[in-house]
Design a protein around this motif. Structure first.
Motif, PDB file in Angstrom:
ATOM      1  N   SER A 617       0.908  -1.217  -0.043  1.00  0.00           N
ATOM      2  CA  SER A 617       0.089  -0.006   0.081  1.00  0.00           C
ATOM      3  C   SER A 617       0.770   1.135   0.058  1.00  0.00           C
ATOM      4  O   SER A 617       1.868   1.099   0.312  1.00  0.00           O
ATOM      5  CB  SER A 617      -0.932  -0.032   1.284  1.00  0.00           C
ATOM      6  OG  SER A 617      -0.281   0.509   2.278  1.00  0.00           O
ATOM      7  N   GLN A 657      -8.728   7.386   9.196  1.00  0.00           N
ATOM      8  CA  GLN A 657      -9.075   6.936   7.680  1.00  0.00           C
ATOM      9  C   GLN A 657      -9.253   5.536   7.802  1.00  0.00           C
ATOM     10  O   GLN A 657      -8.567   4.688   8.654  1.00  0.00           O
ATOM     11  CB  GLN A 657      -7.643   7.254   7.152  1.00  0.00           C
ATOM     12  CG  GLN A 657      -7.104   8.514   7.048  1.00  0.00           C
ATOM     13  CD  GLN A 657      -7.943   9.562   6.194  1.00  0.00           C
ATOM     14  OE1 GLN A 657      -8.974  10.070   6.806  1.00  0.00           O
ATOM     15  NE2 GLN A 657      -7.818   9.529   4.797  1.00  0.00           N
ATOM     16  N   GLN A 659      -9.443   2.417   4.932  1.00  0.00           N
ATOM     17  CA  GLN A 659      -9.412   2.107   3.507  1.00  0.00           C
ATOM     18  C   GLN A 659      -9.577   0.792   3.179  1.00  0.00           C
ATOM     19  O   GLN A 659      -9.457  -0.337   4.226  1.00  0.00           O
ATOM     20  CB  GLN A 659      -8.122   2.712   3.051  1.00  0.00           C
ATOM     21  CG  GLN A 659      -7.920   4.155   3.426  1.00  0.00           C
ATOM     22  CD  GLN A 659      -6.869   4.591   2.409  1.00  0.00           C
ATOM     23  OE1 GLN A 659      -6.990   4.508   1.128  1.00  0.00           O
ATOM     24  NE2 GLN A 659      -6.204   5.739   2.741  1.00  0.00           N
ATOM     25  N   ARG A 660      -9.873   0.477   2.060  1.00  0.00           N
ATOM     26  CA  ARG A 660      -9.982  -1.209   1.477  1.00  0.00           C
ATOM     27  C   ARG A 660      -9.313  -1.209   0.237  1.00  0.00           C
ATOM     28  O   ARG A 660      -9.125  -0.286  -0.549  1.00  0.00           O
ATOM     29  CB  ARG A 660     -11.586  -1.545   1.353  1.00  0.00           C
ATOM     30  CG  ARG A 660     -12.322  -0.721   0.256  1.00  0.00           C
ATOM     31  CD  ARG A 660     -13.749  -1.203   0.116  1.00  0.00           C
ATOM     32  NE  ARG A 660     -14.329  -0.354  -1.037  1.00  0.00           N
ATOM     33  CZ  ARG A 660     -15.657  -0.276  -1.062  1.00  0.00           C
ATOM     34  NH1 ARG A 660     -16.409  -0.596  -0.414  1.00  0.00           N
ATOM     35  NH2 ARG A 660     -16.036   0.511  -2.364  1.00  0.00           N
ATOM     36  N   THR A 661      -9.045  -2.554  -0.021  1.00  0.00           N
ATOM     37  CA  THR A 661      -8.714  -2.872  -1.167  1.00  0.00           C
ATOM     38  C   THR A 661      -9.164  -4.459  -1.598  1.00  0.00           C
ATOM     39  O   THR A 661      -9.323  -5.108  -0.682  1.00  0.00           O
ATOM     40  CB  THR A 661      -7.155  -3.078  -1.342  1.00  0.00           C
ATOM     41  OG1 THR A 661      -6.572  -3.575  -2.545  1.00  0.00           O
ATOM     42  CG2 THR A 661      -6.566  -4.258  -0.172  1.00  0.00           C
ATOM     43  N   THR A 667      -5.013  -1.501  -5.505  1.00  0.00           N
ATOM     44  CA  THR A 667      -5.652  -0.066  -5.499  1.00  0.00           C
ATOM     45  C   THR A 667      -6.252  -0.178  -4.162  1.00  0.00           C
ATOM     46  O   THR A 667      -6.701  -1.084  -3.685  1.00  0.00           O
ATOM     47  CB  THR A 667      -6.865  -0.239  -6.590  1.00  0.00           C
ATOM     48  OG1 THR A 667      -7.684  -1.319  -6.394  1.00  0.00           O
ATOM     49  CG2 THR A 667      -6.185  -0.145  -7.889  1.00  0.00           C
ATOM     50  N   TRP A 668      -6.393   1.206  -3.673  1.00  0.00           N
ATOM     51  CA  TRP A 668      -7.143   1.376  -2.444  1.00  0.00           C
ATOM     52  C   TRP A 668      -8.118   2.367  -2.507  1.00  0.00           C
ATOM     53  O   TRP A 668      -7.776   3.311  -3.430  1.00  0.00           O
ATOM     54  CB  TRP A 668      -6.065   1.745  -1.516  1.00  0.00           C
ATOM     55  CG  TRP A 668      -4.813   0.727  -1.062  1.00  0.00           C
ATOM     56  CD1 TRP A 668      -4.018   0.371  -1.658  1.00  0.00           C
ATOM     57  CD2 TRP A 668      -5.227  -0.057   0.138  1.00  0.00           C
ATOM     58  NE1 TRP A 668      -3.310  -0.715  -0.791  1.00  0.00           N
ATOM     59  CE2 TRP A 668      -4.123  -1.051   0.007  1.00  0.00           C
ATOM     60  CE3 TRP A 668      -6.182  -0.304   1.207  1.00  0.00           C
ATOM     61  CZ2 TRP A 668      -3.946  -2.013   1.097  1.00  0.00           C
ATOM     62  CZ3 TRP A 668      -5.906  -1.329   1.954  1.00  0.00           C
ATOM     63  CH2 TRP A 668      -5.059  -2.088   2.226  1.00  0.00           C
ATOM     64  N   GLU A 669      -9.157   2.200  -1.657  1.00  0.00           N
ATOM     65  CA  GLU A 669     -10.260   3.215  -1.561  1.00  0.00           C
ATOM     66  C   GLU A 669     -10.494   3.764  -0.112  1.00  0.00           C
ATOM     67  O   GLU A 669     -10.624   2.983   0.694  1.00  0.00           O
ATOM     68  CB  GLU A 669     -11.388   2.527  -2.287  1.00  0.00           C
ATOM     69  CG  GLU A 669     -12.656   3.585  -2.498  1.00  0.00           C
ATOM     70  CD  GLU A 669     -13.893   2.826  -3.434  1.00  0.00           C
ATOM     71  OE1 GLU A 669     -14.782   3.652  -3.424  1.00  0.00           O
ATOM     72  OE2 GLU A 669     -13.656   1.624  -3.549  1.00  0.00           O
ATOM     73  N   LEU A 670     -10.729   4.993   0.013  1.00  0.00           N
ATOM     74  CA  LEU A 670     -11.145   5.710   1.353  1.00  0.00           C
ATOM     75  C   LEU A 670     -12.710   5.433   1.431  1.00  0.00           C
ATOM     76  O   LEU A 670     -13.496   5.580   0.585  1.00  0.00           O
ATOM     77  CB  LEU A 670     -10.816   6.914   1.308  1.00  0.00           C
ATOM     78  CG  LEU A 670     -11.002   7.714   2.887  1.00  0.00           C
ATOM     79  CD1 LEU A 670     -10.177   7.129   3.726  1.00  0.00           C
ATOM     80  CD2 LEU A 670     -10.788   9.122   2.445  1.00  0.00           C
ATOM     81  N   ILE A 671     -13.149   4.777   2.580  1.00  0.00           N
ATOM     82  CA  ILE A 671     -14.335   4.379   2.927  1.00  0.00           C
ATOM     83  C   ILE A 671     -14.866   5.029   4.134  1.00  0.00           C
ATOM     84  O   ILE A 671     -15.420   4.343   5.055  1.00  0.00           O
ATOM     85  CB  ILE A 671     -14.655   2.958   2.738  1.00  0.00           C
ATOM     86  CG1 ILE A 671     -13.730   2.266   3.654  1.00  0.00           C
ATOM     87  CG2 ILE A 671     -14.609   2.371   1.440  1.00  0.00           C
ATOM     88  CD1 ILE A 671     -13.866   0.626   3.793  1.00  0.00           C
ATOM     89  N   THR A 718     -18.837   0.674   1.787  1.00  0.00           N
ATOM     90  CA  THR A 718     -19.157   1.807   0.784  1.00  0.00           C
ATOM     91  C   THR A 718     -20.318   2.845   1.683  1.00  0.00           C
ATOM     92  O   THR A 718     -20.237   3.886   1.657  1.00  0.00           O
ATOM     93  CB  THR A 718     -19.911   1.190  -0.417  1.00  0.00           C
ATOM     94  OG1 THR A 718     -19.346   0.509  -1.203  1.00  0.00           O
ATOM     95  CG2 THR A 718     -20.572   2.544  -1.278  1.00  0.00           C
TER      96      THR A 718
END
Length: 858
Positions: A617, A657, A659-661, A667-671, A718
């Motif tokens: 990451s 923070q 985050q998930r992948t 790839t990482w996404e802030l949730i 989400t």
């Protein structure tokens, strides 16, 4: 930065200086309004910088939450199920103050205040101890004091003023009129931490409180308070500033109207230890000559205000004109040519180079001061780089030149502070000392290892690690051995492991035969890891133990052979230094026990049991350069991998923070939409039962926000919704699913343990016997169905999960037990009736025999 009042004047001037728009009045008006709105927004933004929004929890709410918690325990469906103490029985914990009954011979009472384990009392000088402060909203104690004129009157100030990373907030002062049998809240709930309580020697209704204030945020409720009516009302008699807490308070032993107080300007940041700032002016020593009505600064001869850290003070009982001050001096030491500052106790570079511990003496009631201690390495090391933890000193009541100062070690001087010698044979980190005024060789000392007593001036010590179980665990891990062991790291005691006797927990006949009914608590032994270490044990081999040390070090130990391997994290290229949390998390993958995840500010993964790690990451924190200091912050705090899919990983950080992948870190996404902004992600759990369900807990302690934050997502993060409704407000430290029943969910909070039987829709307090305590971690053993909680102040506790996992069977057993009890009671009643009839018949026969004898005699 432009002050708010200046901006307000500028805004007003701008409004008054706008031209008149005769041709296009509406356009001009709109333009003016737009400018006003723009400046108003700028003003509000700057005002928030100058006066940050208050986050500290309303103290009245905390009292309400505790009342709700107590009510839930009383009416819980599970109130008849008991927690059992697991120990350890060979370790104690941090003691913040002691109060001793006197004179000895007439009293052997000792009261002990602990950092997070409540107040304990012995009536027999430590042969036995009893917890006497259980039914209150907080177990964090700063001070315990006896009224000199009536020692059955006990005062307790809550909230630890030492502001460790694990210090807890209090909720005011409490009073007992009967030596700790009953307690009454006496207010000052907003003070958060109380450093000292002083009671008038002849009038017990006159009481003074030194309030050190919030740990993480500013608050007005700092300084010295006075009551003249036993706590029914209070006067705020000394206020210096909303960062300047009163950290010590002493009274002249001859003239009680003379008081001395020390103030310390500090607000702990999440990324820095407490420190002085160049702008600080509010740390100093104050004196009142009129019982607290007025105060004056008494700083002549002391270091400059912006160099004064925490200050401890004491006055000589044998010569009240002599007053001492123990100051943590933040003035820089001259560098030694070619010398390397080295590292501190935690492996961090020593870059502060401050003078540290210094002793000052006044011979004229604090009118003037002179430095009496040496400026050498031994004094600098007395408090190391964290002298703010200590700051306590005592003057021998029979000798004005004999003084004790408390730091990493307990030190005594017999020449008025010019030289010191260390008293050995006791645990490190000292916070409390009582000296018998009738016998200066009798000492009662409190430190991070508990309480100890010396009868010979500190040459030898008597310990109470076996019966004062105020152990501060950070976490709990488990193995699959038979019987299974639990593992945990303990504040200032390293890591320990202990066996869980399941037969004894369930009260089997075998356990009773072997004495198991006496309880589960046993001695524990040391294991791999330090005082801040998560532990994970290979589920396929209980000999393989992984332990993460403070700030992200990690090791693997073969418990069979004792072989230990230090595992290293590597990054490629010229990158910034990695940051690891004090308790850096790591995780054995649920898909393969050879795969290990480890969290710093980046997530690392090993595919070969830790032999090789690689980052998967980028920096997953906010990585704000303004929030980087001498304490690693903006780091990973929790990791979870979905049992449904390898590489679907959720990572939470200490700066809020999440985050998930879905692709093993490509790839990482802030949730974080819907979560509480910035608050520490204390736990994230990907459900083992339902694909896509994720739970997250947040902890606001470091914002002095003590509300309960618990969230559930059904779409892999989400969207989130709160499921905290029904949990009385207190920071949530851990959330866990049950391994056998998909509807069961558990949380550990700063008040206790709660269980939900409907996946978080409603909650109940779990079990009896567990005191109000800080539940920092919780596991459910997947084979033996035992819940174990790690508490930060009362050791570890175990609970049988089977009645929760199989409620129908439990209800059946309860019904059978009730019927058996009814039959037993009925049989006893019938037996009693038969016995009564027999007795009546015997009495009747006896009376007839007596009558016959009387007739014969006549």
């Amino acid at each position: 930065m432009i002050p708010t009042r200046v901006l307000t004047c500028l805004l007003a001037a701008l409004c008054l200086s706008q031209p008149t728009f005769a041709q296009e009045p509406k356009a001009g008006h709109d333009d003016l309004l737009e400018k006003i709105n723009d400046l108003t927004e700028a003003l509000e933004s700057l005002r928030s910088d100058i006066d940050p929004p208050a986050t500290s929890t309303d103290p009245a709410l905390r009292l309400e939450w505790y009342a709700e918690h107590a009510m839930m325990k009383e009416h819980s469906l599970y109130k008849d199920l008991s927690w059992k103490h697991l120990g350890p029985t060979n370790t104690s914990g941090r003691v913040t103050d002691v109060a001793v009954g006197s004179p000895r011979g007439e009293s052997y009472d000792i009261f002990v205040a602990t950092a997070s384990g409540g107040v304990w009392k012995t009536k027999n000088e430590g042969v036995t101890w009893e917890s006497i402060f259980n039914d209150v909203p907080t177990q964090a104690i700063g001070d315990v004091t006896l009224a000199p004129s009536d020692q059955s009157q006990v005062w307790v100030g809550t909230g630890e003023p030492n502001i460790f990373r694990s210090s807890m907030a209090g909720c005011g002062v409490w009073f007992s009129p009967d030596s700790g049998e009953t307690w009454e809240h006496k207010g000052l709930a907003a003070t958060h931490t109380v450093a000292r309580i002083v009671v008038h020697p002849t009038d017990p209704k006159i009481v003074y409180v030194a309030a050190s204030g919030n740990e993480w945020t500013k608050n007005h409720e700092r300084g010295v308070y006075r009551t003249k009516d036993g706590g029914e009302s209070w006067e705020h008699v000394l206020f210096v500033g909303d960062e300047a807490g009163a950290n010590d308070l002493v009274m002249d032993p001859v003239k009680p109207e003379i008081l001395y107080a020390s103030t310390w300007q500090r607000t702990r940041k999440r990324w820095n230890d407490p420190r002085t700032e160049p702008s600080h002016t509010d740390s100093g020593i104050w004196r009142s000559m009129d019982g607290g009505d007025t105060w004056e600064s008494m700083d002549e001869g002391l270091p400059q205000p912006n160099h004064r850290g925490r200050i401890g003070i004491d006055v000589s009982r044998s010569n009240p004109g002599v007053v001492y001050a123990f100051i943590d001096n933040y003035e820089k030491r001259p560098p030694k040519e070619g010398a390397d500052e080295g590292t501190d106790s935690y492996g961090r570079k020593r870059d502060r180079g401050i003078k540290g511990s210094e002793i000052y003496r006044s011979a004229d009631h604090a009118e003037t001061w002179r430095k009496v201690s040496k400026s050498d390495d031994s004094m600098a090391r007395l408090g190391s780089t964290y002298g703010w933890v200590f700051g306590q000193m005592r003057v021998d009541p029979n000798d004005e030149d004999t003084i004790y100062v408390m730091g990493l070690s307990l030190n005594v001087s017999n020449d008025g502070g010019e030289s010191f010698r260390r008293l050995g044979g006791v645990h490190s980190d000292h916070h409390a000392l009582w000296i018998d005024p009738d016998n200066s060789d009798y000492l009662v000392n409190g430190n991070d290892g508990g309480v100890v007593i010396s009868y010979d001036g500190g040459e030898n010590w008597r310990r109470f690690t076996d019966n004062l179980p105020v152990v501060q665990f950070y976490n709990v891990g488990y193995d699959m051995a038979e019987p299974f062991n639990v593992y945990g790291s303990i504040q200032d005691h390293g890591s320990r492991k202990g066996v869980v006797n399941v037969d004894s927990l369930r009260g089997s006949e075998r356990a009773r035969r072997w004495g198991g009914s006496r309880g589960l608590a046993t001695e524990w032994k040391g294991t791999s890891g330090g005082e801040a270490s998560f532990h994970q044990i290979d589920p396929s081999n209980p000999d393989t133990l992984y332990a993460a040390g403070f700030y992200g070090s990690i090791s693997r130990t073969d418990q069979g052979s004792g072989e230990r391997a230090r595992l290293s994290l590597k990054t490629e290229g010229e990158e910034e230094e990695l940051r690891g949390q004090w308790l850096a998390p790591f995780l054995i993958s649920p898909h393969n026990p050879r795969i290990i995840y480890h969290g710093m500010n980046r997530l690392f993964r090993s595919m070969d049991r830790g032999e090789n790690f690689a980052p998967i990451s980028p920096d997953l924190t906010r990585n704000d350069p303004d929030e980087l200091g001498d304490i690693p912050f903006q780091t990973i705090a929790s990791i979870s991998e979905s049992p449904f899919e390898f590489g679907r990983i959720f990572v939470g950080t200490d700066d809020g923070q999440l985050q998930r992948t879905f692709d093993s870190g490509k790839t990482w996404e802030l949730i974080t939409d819907g979560l509480k902004e910035e608050r520490w992600i204390s736990r994230v759990i990907a459900s083992r039962w339902t694909d896509g369900v994720v739970y997250a807990a947040q902890n606001g302690k470091r914002w002095d926000d003590l509300d309960a934050y618990l969230w559930k997502s059904e779409d892999n993060g989400t969207t989130w919704r709160s499921i905290a409704d029904g949990i009385p407000g207190a920071p949530i430290n851990v959330v866990r699913e049950d391994p056998k029943n998909p509807d069961l969910l558990y949380v550990g909070t700063d008040l206790g343990v709660y269980v939900s039987t409907d996946s978080g829709e409603s909650w109940a307090a779990l079990g009896k016997s567990l005191p109000v305590t800080y539940v920092h971690d919780l596991i459910i053993h997947p084979r033996d169905d035992v819940i174990v909680v790690a508490t930060h102040g009362r050791g570890m506790w175990a609970f049988d999960a089977r009645p929760l996992q199989n409620p129908e069977e439990w209800a059946k057993q309860k019904e059978e037990a009730a019927k058996a009890a009814e039959r037993s009671e009925r049989n006893q009643e019938e037996a009693g009736e038969e016995e009564a009839e027999e007795k009546k018949s015997e009495e009747s026969e006896s009376k007839e025999d007596a009558d016959s004898e009387d007739r014969a005699t006549e």
